[in-house]
Design a protein around this motif. Structure first.
Motif, short mmCIF file in Angstrom:
data_model
loop_
_atom_site.label_atom_id
_atom_site.label_comp_id
_atom_site.label_asym_id
_atom_site.label_seq_id
_atom_site.Cartn_x
_atom_site.Cartn_y
_atom_site.Cartn_z
N UNK A 1 0.83 -1.21 0.00
CA UNK A 1 0.00 0.00 0.00
C UNK A 1 0.86 1.26 0.00
N UNK A 2 1.95 1.24 0.75
CA UNK A 2 2.83 2.40 0.80
C UNK A 2 3.49 2.65 -0.55
N UNK A 3 3.96 1.59 -1.22
CA UNK A 3 4.56 1.75 -2.55
C UNK A 3 3.52 2.20 -3.58
N UNK A 4 2.27 1.70 -3.44
CA UNK A 4 1.23 2.16 -4.35
C UNK A 4 0.95 3.65 -4.21
N UNK A 5 0.94 4.14 -2.96
CA UNK A 5 0.74 5.58 -2.75
C UNK A 5 1.89 6.39 -3.36
N UNK A 6 3.11 5.90 -3.16
CA UNK A 6 4.27 6.60 -3.73
C UNK A 6 4.19 6.61 -5.26
N UNK B 1 1.68 9.19 -6.38
CA UNK B 1 2.23 10.54 -6.25
C UNK B 1 3.20 10.85 -7.38
N UNK B 2 4.08 9.89 -7.71
CA UNK B 2 5.03 10.12 -8.80
C UNK B 2 4.32 10.26 -10.15
N UNK B 3 3.29 9.45 -10.37
CA UNK B 3 2.54 9.54 -11.62
C UNK B 3 1.85 10.89 -11.75
N UNK C 1 1.59 16.33 -14.19
CA UNK C 1 1.56 17.79 -14.04
C UNK C 1 2.78 18.43 -14.69
N UNK C 2 3.97 17.82 -14.53
CA UNK C 2 5.18 18.36 -15.15
C UNK C 2 5.09 18.27 -16.68
N UNK C 3 4.50 17.20 -17.22
CA UNK C 3 4.38 17.06 -18.67
C UNK C 3 3.44 18.10 -19.27
N UNK C 4 2.32 18.39 -18.61
CA UNK C 4 1.41 19.41 -19.12
C UNK C 4 2.06 20.79 -19.09
N UNK C 5 2.83 21.10 -18.06
CA UNK C 5 3.52 22.38 -17.98
C UNK C 5 4.55 22.54 -19.09
N UNK C 6 5.27 21.44 -19.40
CA UNK C 6 6.27 21.51 -20.46
C UNK C 6 5.60 21.72 -21.82
#
Length: 229
Positions: A157-162, A165-167, A172-177
């Motif tokens: 569950x902890x790795x799934x949350x991480x 978050x990374x996804x 968000x970074x891809x849309x900004x670029x």
């Protein structure tokens, strides 16, 4: 005519043995009483019959006489205290050795060794002990496995949350670029390695009529060349 000597051995006839016990017991109690009175002695007498019946006599009270006896026997005199202490330690050592041997024998039995001298009842008891121990070991193993599975679930569950978050961050970074690239293209900034765009409002026309004249006189007009760019 005098009495003959009685041979000191156990009387086999039960009735004669009981009669002799009663007579001599009464005589012994009488002698003890006479000794305490005549000699001013403190006398204590304890008798147990073959049937376990108790007969006692104490000139000053049997309990008092026994207490006096204990104080007399356990009062340190010379090296008697050291000897008694050594004896106590020897007895304690003997008890510990016996206990150690019992534990070793039990361990060998649990390992399936030296089972020959055991009876059927002892073997059944050993079997019950092994079944109880096996059940407890299985319960403990199951508990450990359940704890490990729960820990793995928490990690998952902890790795799934991480991962989520990374996804989300990457999206968000891809849309900004993409918006930055689109704005750059509209503003006329250089994009890529070889392509570029120039804003027409900033372009200035080049008004020039370059000529090149060689010579200074009319005679040399035949050699004049003009260069128009």
């Amino acid at each position: 005519m005098g009495r003959g000597r009685v041979e000191l051995k156990r009387i086999e006839n039960k009735i004669n043995r009981q009669v002799t016990f009663s007579k001599r017991r009464n005589g012994l109690l009488k002698k003890a009483y006479e000794l305490s009175v005549l000699c001013d002695a403190e006398v204590g007498l304890i008798i147990f019959s073959s049937r376990g019946k108790l007969y006692e006599f104490g000139s000053a009270g049997l309990s008092k006489t026994l207490e006096r006896y204990q104080r007399c026997c356990y009062t340190p005199q010379d090296n008697s205290a050291t000897d008694r202490e050594t004896q106590n330690w020897s007895q304690e050592l003997s008890k510990l050795k016996a206990k150690y041997e019992t534990l070793q024998r039990s361990q060998r039995h649990l390992l399936g060794e030296d089972l020959g001298p055991l009876s059927v009842k002892e073997l059944q008891q050993l079997e019950r002990q092994l079944e109880v121990a096996l059940s407890q070991a299985r319960q403990r193993k199951t508990q450990i496995l359940m704890d490990q599975m729960e820990e793995l679930r928490r990690k998952e569950r902890r790795l799934g949350d991480i991962n989520k978050q990374l996804k989300s961050k990457l999206e968000s970074d891809g849309q900004g670029s993409f918006r930055g690239i689109q704005g750059t293209w509209e503003s006329g900034t250089v994009v890529g390695n070889n392509a570029f765009a120039v804003n027409p409002s900033h372009a200035n026309p080049i008004d020039c009529e370059p000529t090149l004249q060689i010579g200074t006189g009319p005679a040399e007009s035949n050699f004049v060349q003009g260069w128009v760019l």
